[in-house]
Write an enzyme that holds these catalytic residues in place. Structure first.
Site, PDB file in Angstrom:
ATOM      1  N   ARG A  35      70.900  21.839  46.380  1.00  0.00           N
ATOM      2  CA  ARG A  35      72.045  20.945  46.650  1.00  0.00           C
ATOM      3  C   ARG A  35      72.217  20.883  48.147  1.00  0.00           C
ATOM      4  NH1 ARG A  35      74.943  17.020  46.707  1.00  0.00           N
ATOM      5  NH2 ARG A  35      76.916  16.796  45.570  1.00  0.00           N
ATOM      6  N   GLY A  36      71.990  19.684  48.738  1.00  0.00           N
ATOM      7  CA  GLY A  36      71.957  19.553  50.180  1.00  0.00           C
ATOM      8  C   GLY A  36      73.232  20.000  50.869  1.00  0.00           C
ATOM      9  N   GLU A  37      74.382  19.636  50.342  1.00  0.00           N
ATOM     10  CA  GLU A  37      75.634  19.956  51.022  1.00  0.00           C
ATOM     11  C   GLU A  37      75.934  21.451  51.013  1.00  0.00           C
ATOM     12  OE1 GLU A  37      79.150  19.395  47.779  1.00  0.00           O
ATOM     13  OE2 GLU A  37      78.168  17.538  48.424  1.00  0.00           O
ATOM     14  N   ASP A  38      75.286  22.212  50.112  1.00  0.00           N
ATOM     15  CA  ASP A  38      75.510  23.655  50.035  1.00  0.00           C
ATOM     16  C   ASP A  38      74.563  24.447  50.947  1.00  0.00           C
ATOM     17  OD1 ASP A  38      77.481  23.268  48.184  1.00  0.00           O
ATOM     18  OD2 ASP A  38      76.272  23.872  46.452  1.00  0.00           O
ATOM     19  N   GLY A  78      74.926   9.776  42.076  1.00  0.00           N
ATOM     20  CA  GLY A  78      74.733   8.708  41.104  1.00  0.00           C
ATOM     21  C   GLY A  78      73.452   7.936  41.291  1.00  0.00           C
ATOM     22  N   GLU A  86      66.297  16.477  38.552  1.00  0.00           N
ATOM     23  CA  GLU A  86      65.177  17.288  39.041  1.00  0.00           C
ATOM     24  C   GLU A  86      64.941  18.488  38.123  1.00  0.00           C
ATOM     25  OE1 GLU A  86      65.260  16.662  43.920  1.00  0.00           O
ATOM     26  OE2 GLU A  86      65.861  18.568  43.020  1.00  0.00           O
TER      27      GLU A  86
END
Length: 784
Positions: free
Chosen positions: A44-47, A77, A111
């Site tokens: 998860r990119g933001e994490d 989305g 994914e």
């Protein structure tokens, strides 16, 4: 879940080799599309994009693991990009970083579905990393993993159900939980993925040629056959091991575990060596650190148990006998989804499986054809698939020497790479047949070293030096008494050291023949101290100097016709052999050449009584002469002198003139036996013809001192070739007669071109012939 590595695993293959060779045009494609990766990173990119995942990515790349990481920020989305799907499909493994907001992204959840599908279909290796989350929350979908249906085109009921099942499944996989320093966790992850990937990665050399065609011939075994074993058989250097690696390279994704045990025969010198191989095999099959096995029998039992449950692809390279196979794998049934490849120099391995219910398929690897050979040679010698302009003929000579053996083509091609002129190539090619490249020799010698008996090795050397290309029945007839040829030739054939051609000729690959001759050359720098002599010049020198052979010598071959061609001795006209001088000339009629006492007849035999010796002269020998024409292909005849004084000589010259059909020639000979003749002895002279000659006239005369025969006949600028003068005891029969012949007529008898009774025609007493039709020599030595 632990905080240490759950996947410590090392390779049973070629650990020192590069991991891939994706640029080779002749290798199999490792993956379905053009790109290939070791690891796909799902996160998860933001994490974690700029923290944990970034550090993990850099460490993976640092140790040489090719890693796919998508750097684009994806809007929630949005559908998966096609390149992401391709990256997952073309990766060996995936690392899923399950962080706090992982399940809030439909991108990440899609994914995850695709990664688990890849794991199911292609043995894709998956490591979940629980980063600041509890695995039980992921498994039970608590907290941020409690996903629900939403009013959105993506958060549908069907999708949510699939995603929840995927989260449960990934949480049940063995992985890593962050419980300490992140640096320690990253190290454990990298170690685990490196070990797991390393066991499945196989190096294939560049410039492979002909592999696709051979792979297609055995593809049925991989896809449809119920046989668990594939035995790839062939001579050393024929590409057996490379083909096995090619199979692994092309199919590793279909199996849970991969193991390659290389060069087993050379590594199994002692009992404990098999124990080390068992430990390697177990380590590759079950993972973890090195597993210590107390004994070989316990190791066999443990491996049998593991093989019943594992879907494995195993290569056992260079197995010599069934005992090695049984020790490594046992005899019990294995998982029917496993495949085991054996490479061996042994033909007909069916006996290895007779005592078990295991099924096998035998594949005899084919040597390269002319086009494949040329391509492989050129790749190594020129860096292209075709020869440089002007090098076509010298390249063809290399192909003829290698006879399709890939190892030889590669080694010689590489050695010729720096030779940048045709004359330099010619110079290098002059070694062919005289010596053999060490890299080729060392590989081929393993087959020789693995022979079970010393007599097998002796027979191999004897055939390599003397009998290649001869009728097998003839060879067996000659060598059976000393070498148990009937049974031992079968052993050499099974070991791919010999083969019998359709015309019953005993054949051997030229490189194997050169290897055998090299072994004999290494016995001593002194030719006469070697066990075998076959080069014409060396054979000639040996006989010329000593007239006989040494105690260590077991065979000698001499062909004067070839000797003349090799040494440029076209002017040879006089033969000195067994103390007898002889020559063949066109038909002549010179009165001076006949001594004073002459007897002539139109028959092929004559007899006369030795008269009183003329005053002041001494009897020194006999001249025997006849005029003849030839017909047919086999010229078989003997000159025989027998006296009432128990002198009996039977002679056939090694060199004999063959006039054109219809032309008449004359054979002259001088026999220096005057000291064996007494006054009033009766001398019988006969020319015994088996085939090929028609005798027109036969002459004999006594030679006395001052007859100057040498001046009248033999000293006419004629070169003298002396062969085997001196002691003739080695050619004495049990009857007391001397069989003075260096030609071998037994092969013609075996082939039906000479009747067995020819021996009795020559020898008066039948007890001079044994039951096999050979002469009984008191101290015999065959010269082939």
């Amino acid at each position: 879940m632990g905080n240490g590595s759950a996947f410590r695993h090392t390779s049973g293959g070629n650990q020192d080799s590069a991991r891939y060779d994706v640029n080779s045009g002749t290798t199999a494609s490792l993956r379905a599309n053009g790109t290939s990766y070791d690891v796909f990173l799902s996160f998860r990119g933001e994490d974690t994009r700029h923290s944990f995942t970034d550090h993990l990515y850099k460490e993976l790349v640092r140790v040489g693991i090719r890693t796919f990481r998508d750097n684009d920020e994806i809007e929630r989305g949005q559908e998966l990009k096609p390149e992401i799907e391709k990256a997952i499909q073309s990766s060996e493994a995936s690392i899923i970083v399950l962080s706090e907001n992982y399940a809030t992204s439909t991108w990440c959840l899609d994914e995850l579905l695709m990664i688990l599908e890849q794991m199911k279909e292609c043995n894709h290796f998956v490591i979940p990393v629980f980063y600041h989350v509890d695995p039980s929350d992921v498994r039970k979908q608590n907290k941020t993993f409690d996903i629900k249906v939403k009013r959105s085109s993506r958060w549908t009921h069907d999708n949510v159900v699939s995603w929840k099942a995927a989260l449960t499944k990934v949480a049940n996989l063995t992985g890593f939980v962050l419980t300490g320093p992140e640096t320690k966790l990253i190290k454990d992850i990298v170690d685990a993925i490196y070990s797991k990937l390393d066991c499945k990665q196989v190096y294939l050399p560049p410039n492979l040629t002909g592999m696709n065609a051979r792979y297609k011939e055995i593809s049925f075994w991989l896809e449809h056959s119920h046989a668990e074993f594939l035995a790839i058989c062939g001579m050393g250097g024929s590409g057996k091991s490379t083909l096995a690696q090619y199979i692994v390279y092309s199919n590793w994704r279909k199996f849970e575990n991969i193991c390659i045990l290389e060069c087993i025969s050379s590594r199994c010198k002692e009992k404990h060596d098999l124990l080390k191989l068992q430990e390697e095999l177990l380590k590759d099959l079950v993972g973890g650190k090195n597993r210590r096995i107390p004994s070989v029998c316990q190791g066999t039992l443990k491996i049998e148990e593991v093989l019943q449950n594992k879907k494995a692809l195993i290569v056992l390279d260079d197995i010599v006998d069934s005992n090695q196979l049984e020790t490594l794998l046992g005899t019990r049934n294995i998982n029917n989804q496993s495949k085991i490849i054996i490479t061996t120099r042994e033909n007909n391995v069916g006996t290895w499986f007779k005592s078990t219910s295991r099924r096998y398929h035998e594949y005899k690897i084919k040597l390269l054809d002319e086009d494949e050979s040329l391509e492989l040679l050129c790749c190594h010698a020129f860096g292209s698939k075709i020869p440089k302009e002007g090098y076509e003929e010298v390249a063809k000579e290399v192909l003829q020497y290698c006879e399709g053996n890939p190892l030889a083509l590669e080694v010689l091609g590489s050695s010729l790479f720096e030779h940048n002129s045709i004359s330099s190539w010619r110079s290098a090619l002059n070694l062919f047949g005289k010596d053999i490249h060490f890299d080729i020799f060392s590989v081929l010698k393993r087959s020789y070293d693995s022979l079970p008996y010393d007599i097998d090795k002796e027979l191999f050397l004897h055939i390599a030096c003397f009998f290649v290309g001869m009728d097998i029945n003839y060879v067996v007839k000659i060598l059976e008494p000393d070498y148990s040829a009937i049974s031992r030739i079968k052993t050499l054939t099974k070991r791919c050291l010999l083969y019998v051609a359709p015309n019953k000729k005993l054949m051997m690959h030229r490189l194997l023949q050169d290897m055998g001759k090299r072994l004999v050359d290494q016995e001593s720098r002194i030719v006469t101290s070697r066990s075998r002599v076959w080069r014409n010049r060396e054979s000639y020198d040996t006989l010329e100097k000593s007239g006989t052979t040494s105690q260590t010598m077991k065979g000698l071959a001499l062909d004067l016709n070839i000797l003349k061609e090799e040494e440029g001795l076209e002017d040879i006209e006089m033969l000195y052999e067994f103390n007898i001088m002889s020559t063949s000339l066109p038909d002549i009629n010179i009165p001076k050449m006949m001594p004073e006492y002459i007897l002539e007849t139109t028959s092929t035999s004559l007899s006369f009584r030795v008269p009183e010796c003329p005053r002041k002269r001494e009897l020194i020998g006999i001249n025997v002469t006849f005029r003849y024409t030839i017909s047919g292909d086999d010229w078989i005849w003997f000159a025989k002198i027998k006296t009432t004084n128990h002198v009996e000589l039977i002679y056939n010259p090694k060199v004999f003139g063959k006039p054109e059909p219809g032309k008449v020639a004359i054979w002259l000979s001088y026999w220096p036996i005057g000291n064996k003749l007494n006054v009033h002895d009766i001398v019988n002279v006969s020319i015994i013809v088996m085939s090929g000659l028609e005798i027109l006239e036969c002459f004999a005369s006594l030679v006395y001192t001052n007859d100057k025969v040498e001046n009248d006949i033999f000293e006419r600028n004629i070169d003298l070739v002396e062969i085997g003068g001196g002691d003739l005891l080695g050619f004495k029969l049990s009857t007391g007669a001397y069989y003075l012949c260096r030609r071998d007529f037994f092969e013609l008898m075996e082939l039906g071109r000479l009747t067995p009774g020819w021996l009795r025609t020559l020898v008066s007493h039948t007890d001079a012939i044994d039951d096999t039709g050979k002469f009984l020599l008191l101290n015999y030595f065959w010269v082939f």
